[in-house]
Design a protein around this motif. Structure first.
Motif, mmCIF file in Angstrom:
data_model
loop_
_atom_site.group_PDB
_atom_site.id
_atom_site.type_symbol
_atom_site.label_atom_id
_atom_site.label_comp_id
_atom_site.label_asym_id
_atom_site.label_seq_id
_atom_site.Cartn_x
_atom_site.Cartn_y
_atom_site.Cartn_z
ATOM 1 N N ARG A 236 39.974 -34.508 -38.613
ATOM 2 C CA ARG A 236 40.998 -34.450 -37.577
ATOM 3 C C ARG A 236 41.158 -35.775 -36.834
ATOM 4 O O ARG A 236 42.080 -35.929 -36.027
ATOM 5 C CB ARG A 236 40.696 -33.332 -36.584
ATOM 6 C CG ARG A 236 40.776 -31.940 -37.180
ATOM 7 C CD ARG A 236 40.967 -30.901 -36.110
ATOM 8 N NE ARG A 236 42.203 -31.079 -35.361
ATOM 9 C CZ ARG A 236 42.556 -30.332 -34.312
ATOM 10 N NH1 ARG A 236 41.737 -29.374 -33.888
ATOM 11 N NH2 ARG A 236 43.688 -30.555 -33.687
ATOM 12 N N LEU A 237 40.280 -36.728 -37.066
ATOM 13 C CA LEU A 237 40.372 -38.000 -36.363
ATOM 14 C C LEU A 237 41.685 -38.742 -36.632
ATOM 15 O O LEU A 237 42.237 -39.352 -35.709
ATOM 16 C CB LEU A 237 39.177 -38.885 -36.738
ATOM 17 C CG LEU A 237 37.816 -38.426 -36.197
ATOM 18 C CD1 LEU A 237 36.699 -39.296 -36.749
ATOM 19 C CD2 LEU A 237 37.802 -38.458 -34.670
ATOM 20 N N PRO A 238 42.224 -38.738 -37.870
ATOM 21 C CA PRO A 238 43.495 -39.434 -38.090
ATOM 22 C C PRO A 238 44.639 -38.951 -37.198
ATOM 23 O O PRO A 238 45.553 -39.724 -36.888
ATOM 24 C CB PRO A 238 43.788 -39.158 -39.572
ATOM 25 C CG PRO A 238 42.435 -38.979 -40.191
ATOM 26 C CD PRO A 238 41.628 -38.276 -39.146
ATOM 27 N N GLU A 239 44.612 -37.691 -36.760
ATOM 28 C CA GLU A 239 45.650 -37.203 -35.856
ATOM 29 C C GLU A 239 45.688 -38.033 -34.577
ATOM 30 O O GLU A 239 46.757 -38.279 -34.016
ATOM 31 C CB GLU A 239 45.381 -35.741 -35.476
ATOM 32 C CG GLU A 239 45.353 -34.763 -36.624
ATOM 33 C CD GLU A 239 44.932 -33.373 -36.151
ATOM 34 O OE1 GLU A 239 45.212 -33.050 -34.963
ATOM 35 O OE2 GLU A 239 44.320 -32.632 -36.935
ATOM 36 N N PHE A 240 44.522 -38.475 -34.136
ATOM 37 C CA PHE A 240 44.436 -39.187 -32.865
ATOM 38 C C PHE A 240 44.649 -40.686 -33.046
ATOM 39 O O PHE A 240 45.007 -41.376 -32.098
ATOM 40 C CB PHE A 240 43.103 -38.873 -32.192
ATOM 41 C CG PHE A 240 43.030 -37.450 -31.729
ATOM 42 C CD1 PHE A 240 43.394 -37.104 -30.438
ATOM 43 C CD2 PHE A 240 42.665 -36.434 -32.605
ATOM 44 C CE1 PHE A 240 43.365 -35.784 -30.019
ATOM 45 C CE2 PHE A 240 42.637 -35.114 -32.188
ATOM 46 C CZ PHE A 240 42.996 -34.787 -30.897
ATOM 47 N N VAL A 241 44.425 -41.188 -34.252
ATOM 48 C CA VAL A 241 44.778 -42.584 -34.534
ATOM 49 C C VAL A 241 46.274 -42.796 -34.312
ATOM 50 O O VAL A 241 46.703 -43.831 -33.792
ATOM 51 C CB VAL A 241 44.378 -42.960 -35.969
ATOM 52 C CG1 VAL A 241 44.994 -44.292 -36.375
ATOM 53 C CG2 VAL A 241 42.861 -43.006 -36.108
#
Length: 582
Positions: A236-241
């Protein structure tokens, strides 16, 4: 509660040592009910034997029953079989139902100490029964719960780790923050933040809602965002990138720091973030692209030739947006030791700082950013070649003065002081060094004087001129500083700086002038500046200055605390009699 299946085992079968292992603070979590059950087991076995059929079936069983309930009976040792362990195992475990849970919840709300801990331990060991009862009590309006009762129930609910309870924790956080006094919102939210974070990835949606809640302060939302990034699963980290560079500055900073923290903690997360950032840079808008480049730089470890080459290309390309070029140059400046990067920065400075190019402000800024990243020798060479010291731009002229080769006679000082921008005047004054010719001392004293006496009206320039007098060494700068310090018409900042320089020089007449000023200045604002000057000068002050400080403590009670603080820092162990109540 996580791991509750092991604690839910039959208390009667676990024995006292196993129950002690579950204790909190060396208190048996099994509680009095389980302890009573365990203590009753031997008598229960005896009761099984104390039956007509058992007695008639075996005289030895009859003798054993007598041994457990009456005075000892003489029996041959070889004729006494060991107790049957199956008897204890067949004893039914005490049941724990809704009635027992309700009773323990009542105890939880009012009790303290061992009684509270025992009740809570039993409640935590039975989450299936207890959790719905706790949720029902929290939702009920009658009887009303007090704040402390509500908190106890919510904390207990958190021990069960049920996803359906996350909103209860979030609502309590909002309630506590709303009732907190100004400045204490973070402290009020702390227990509930921890409770949410301990739920792990299941709390992500709830934390996202809290981060987006504008009724909460920006600082608290930034902390909640850090909590969210700490518990997110890697996928889910790419969502926040994709959100980097967007929103309020405090949240943007928290997002960058949180993502960088994940990268440091896990090589796998770091690689996933690098890939996500590289993809996001390509299609981002200029301002967001600049922010993503900054994040990308923070994720790099060691030499990153591919990324640095990309930055050089962005910085040198005229078609690159200005904000992206600025970001690229700033990142490259942190790696100027690399020959390829130093060469690129030198080209950028030389290209953008020609007399024609630097008339365009964007070009001037790009060239200045590259210039200030270079080693002093290269800056000096460029500044001389491009005649930057006399440029109208304060950025460029100040940068040139910082590194210029200046004549010993100080003739350049008049040129620097004639520049219309204070930043350039300060940069020129900062280059003054010992020994100073007398005409330079006179010029510095003139700049430091009050405006009505021909001095500057810019306090930053005035203070830099006074500091330059302190560095002169020759030309009798002390006389100019003493004159400035003793002039009651001079405002406190100039007089305070003059006092500090006299203390740094350390000559007897300068020290005497500072001591006299402390005792006679009178104006509390000026005296406070003088006290601060003693502390800023560093080192143990001479005895006359300590006497002057103590006189201040006597004459101006409002300054006793600053005087005491100053003495503690520069003369440990020395106090004024007034501080000792004499």
């Amino acid at each position: 509660m996580r791991g509750s299946s092991t604690r839910a085992a039959d208390p009667a079968a676990r024995g006292p040592l196993a129950r002690r292992a579950d204790a909190r603070g060396s208190i048996d979590r099994a509680g009095p009910r389980a302890a009573a059950t365990t203590a009753a087991q031997p008598l229960g076995s005896a009761a099984d034997l104390w039956q007509v059929s058992a007695v008639t079936a075996s005289p030895l069983a009859f003798a054993l029953a007598l041994a457990l309930t009456h005075a000892p009976v003489a029996v041959s040792p070889s004729a006494s079989p060991p107790p049957d362990p199956s008897a204890a195992a067949s004893e039914p475990a005490p049941t724990y139902g809704r009635a027992e849970a309700d009773a323990d919840l009542d105890t939880l709300l009012v009790a303290r100490g061992r009684e509270y801990l025992d009740a809570r331990a039993r409640l935590e060991e039975n989450p299936v029964i207890v959790a719905p009862l706790v949720a029902a009590r929290l939702a009920a309006t009658s009887p009303p719960l007090g704040p402390a009762e509500r908190q106890r129930l919510i904390v207990l609910l958190g021990a069960f780790g049920r996803p359906e309870d996350l909103r209860v924790f979030a609502d309590q956080l909002r309630r506590e923050v709303a009732g907190a006094s100004p400045g204490n919102e973070l402290a009020a939210a702390e227990p509930w933040r921890i409770l949410l974070r301990e739920q792990g990835p299941a709390a992500a949606t709830t934390l996202i809602e809290l981060v987006g809640d504008r009724s909460l302060g920006e600082g608290l939302r930034a902390v909640l965002l850090a909590d969210l990034l700490a518990i997110l699963p890697p996928d889910r980290l790419p969502e926040f990138v994709a959100m980097v560079g967007v929103g309020q500055e405090t949240l943007r900073q928290a997002l960058r720091q949180g993502l960088a923290r994940r990268a440091r903690q896990s090589p796998g997360d770091r690689q996933g973030l690098l890939d996500a950032v590289d993809r996001a840079i390509e299609g981002a808008q200029p301002s967001q692209q600049a922010a993503l480049l900054g994040l990308r730089a923070s994720l790099s470890e060691g030499a990153d030739a591919g990324f640095h080459g990309r930055l050089i290309a962005l910085a040198e390309a005229d078609q690159s947006p200005f904000v992206v070029r600025v970001a690229a140059i700033r990142i490259l400046a942190g790696h100027v030791d690399a020959a390829e990067i130093q060469g690129a920065l030198l080209r950028l400075a030389a290209t953008h700082l020609t007399p024609t190019a630097r008339r365009v402000q964007a070009s001037e800024i790009l060239g200045w950013l590259a210039l200030r990243a270079l080693p002093p020798a290269l800056v000096r060479e460029l500044a001389t070649t491009l005649d930057l010291r006399g440029d109208d731009s304060p950025r460029l002229a100040a940068a040139a003065y910082d590194v210029a080769a200046l004549a010993d006679d100080g003739a350049w000082l008049a040129e620097g002081l004639a520049h219309p921008w204070p930043e350039v005047q300060v940069a020129a004054l900062a280059r003054v060094a010992a020994p100073c010719p007398r005409d330079v001392v006179r010029r510095l004293a003139g700049v430091a004087a009050m405006p009505e006496k021909g001095g500057t009206d810019d306090l930053l320039v005035a203070r830099e001129a006074i500091r330059a007098l302190g560095r002169c060494g020759a030309g009798d700068p002390e006389s100019a500083l003493i004159k400035l310090l003793g002039n009651n018409r001079v405002e406190g900042q100039r007089r305070g700086e003059a006092a500090r320089q006299l203390l740094v020089i350390g000559a007897p007449r300068g020290i005497a002038a500072v001591a006299k000023a402390l005792e006679t200045a009178g104006d509390p604002e000026v005296v406070r500046r003088l006290v601060d000057a003693v502390r800023a000068a560093g080192g143990a002050p001479p005895e006359p200055v300590i006497v002057g400080l103590c006189q201040v403590a006597v004459d101006l009670p409002a300054l006793r605390a600053p005087v005491a603080d100053t003495l503690r820092q520069v003369a440990p162990g020395r106090t004024c009699s007034i501080d000792q109540g004499e």
